[in-house]
Motif scaffolding. Structure first.
Motif, PDB file in Angstrom:
ATOM      1  N   LEU A   1       0.792  -1.232   0.000  1.00  0.00           N
ATOM      2  CA  LEU A   1       0.000   0.000   0.000  1.00  0.00           C
ATOM      3  C   LEU A   1       0.829   1.289   0.000  1.00  0.00           C
ATOM      4  CD1 LEU A   1      -2.876   1.249   0.202  1.00  0.00           C
ATOM      5  CD2 LEU A   1      -2.699   0.985   2.680  1.00  0.00           C
ATOM      6  N   PRO A   2       1.794   1.475   0.916  1.00  0.00           N
ATOM      7  CA  PRO A   2       2.499   2.762   0.967  1.00  0.00           C
ATOM      8  C   PRO A   2       3.217   3.119  -0.330  1.00  0.00           C
ATOM      9  CG  PRO A   2       2.911   1.501   2.971  1.00  0.00           C
ATOM     10  CD  PRO A   2       2.233   0.575   2.010  1.00  0.00           C
ATOM     11  N   ALA A   3       3.744   2.122  -1.025  1.00  0.00           N
ATOM     12  CA  ALA A   3       4.563   2.389  -2.208  1.00  0.00           C
ATOM     13  C   ALA A   3       3.764   2.928  -3.384  1.00  0.00           C
ATOM     14  CB  ALA A   3       5.294   1.114  -2.624  1.00  0.00           C
ATOM     15  N   VAL A   4       2.459   2.658  -3.425  1.00  0.00           N
ATOM     16  CA  VAL A   4       1.673   3.066  -4.595  1.00  0.00           C
ATOM     17  C   VAL A   4       0.856   4.333  -4.359  1.00  0.00           C
ATOM     18  CG1 VAL A   4       1.547   0.737  -5.532  1.00  0.00           C
ATOM     19  CG2 VAL A   4      -0.227   1.526  -3.951  1.00  0.00           C
ATOM     20  N   LEU A   5       0.822   4.835  -3.128  1.00  0.00           N
ATOM     21  CA  LEU A   5      -0.034   5.981  -2.827  1.00  0.00           C
ATOM     22  C   LEU A   5       0.435   7.271  -3.493  1.00  0.00           C
ATOM     23  CD1 LEU A   5      -0.923   5.291   0.897  1.00  0.00           C
ATOM     24  CD2 LEU A   5      -2.529   5.511  -1.008  1.00  0.00           C
ATOM     25  N   GLY A   6       1.740   7.377  -3.760  1.00  0.00           N
ATOM     26  CA  GLY A   6       2.261   8.580  -4.405  1.00  0.00           C
ATOM     27  C   GLY A   6       1.639   8.829  -5.762  1.00  0.00           C
ATOM     28  N   ARG A   7       1.171   7.782  -6.404  1.00  0.00           N
ATOM     29  CA  ARG A   7       0.521   7.888  -7.707  1.00  0.00           C
ATOM     30  C   ARG A   7      -0.723   8.779  -7.652  1.00  0.00           C
ATOM     31  NH1 ARG A   7      -0.419   4.430 -12.298  1.00  0.00           N
ATOM     32  NH2 ARG A   7      -2.625   4.318 -12.891  1.00  0.00           N
ATOM     33  N   TYR A   8      -1.321   8.896  -6.459  1.00  0.00           N
ATOM     34  CA  TYR A   8      -2.586   9.613  -6.311  1.00  0.00           C
ATOM     35  C   TYR A   8      -2.437  10.920  -5.527  1.00  0.00           C
ATOM     36  CZ  TYR A   8      -4.045   5.063  -7.860  1.00  0.00           C
ATOM     37  OH  TYR A   8      -4.165   3.899  -8.587  1.00  0.00           O
TER      38      TYR A   8
END
Length: 198
Positions: free
Chosen positions: A177-184
């Motif tokens: 989860l933490p690694a992909v949140l920057g996308r949004y």
């Protein structure tokens, strides 16, 4: 009958995963909790992005939105790339989003709708699945995320294997989860109320 106590089965840094017996079933209910630096809007954008689902949900074989009723509700079809010797699964669930106007806490309820679309050949339709995502805003721009699920994968699966797979799925999904949140980052919705504007 008293609800069984949670048993911690995995813990690292900000992540903890627990399980407990689910009602009269031999299958376990699994709960994962993690604290992330993110906005509520970013988290909701991720949860609603069915196309991106395989990039962070453990063993996702793809997902697509079948029907939406505005922002707060959607029927979603998903495929589970099950580990050998299990046969791949598919499921249809409804997501319902509600936000507390005072605390800003968001709950996304997951309800199983296995008969919403016809069965698919070569896939086992998940007969029972449910749970929720809960997003609790915290100080310092953090959000406490809870992901809690229970279900029956269907077919002929040893109970120990089904329970192991459920714990592994919640653990790996929340680790990703933490690694992909920057996308949004910068995502916006008029229906998601933050504590503070970014």
């Amino acid at each position: 009958m008293a609800t069984a106590a949670w048993e911690t089965v995995f813990e690292e840094a900000d992540l903890r995963v627990q399980r407990r017996p689910y009602q009269d079933s031999p299958l376990m209910e699994v709960k994962g909790e993690v604290s992330v630096v993110a906005s509520l809007n970013a988290l909701m954008a991720l949860l609603k992005d069915a196309e991106f689902n395989p990039h962070w949900v453990y063993r996702s074989g793809g997902a697509k939105i079948l029907q939406q009723s505005g922002y707060p509700q959607a029927y979603v079809y998903g495929v589970v790339d099950a580990p050998w010797p299990m046969q791949d699964r598919d499921a249809v669930v409804r997501f319902d989003y509600v936000q507390d106007p005072v605390t800003r806490e968001i709950t996304v309820t997951i309800t199983n709708y296995p008969d919403f679309v016809p069965p698919v050949s070569d896939l086992v339709r998940v007969p029972e699945f449910g749970g929720f995502w809960r997003l609790r805003p915290r100080a310092g721009g953090r959000v406490h995320v809870t992901y809690q699920v229970h279900g029956d994968p269907g077919g002929r699966v040893p109970r120990w294997l089904a329970n192991h797979a459920a714990v592994l799925s919640v653990t790996r999904t929340l680790q990703n989860l933490p690694a992909v949140l920057g996308r949004y980052r910068g995502a916006r919705s008029d229906l998601v109320r933050e504590w503070l504007e970014e």
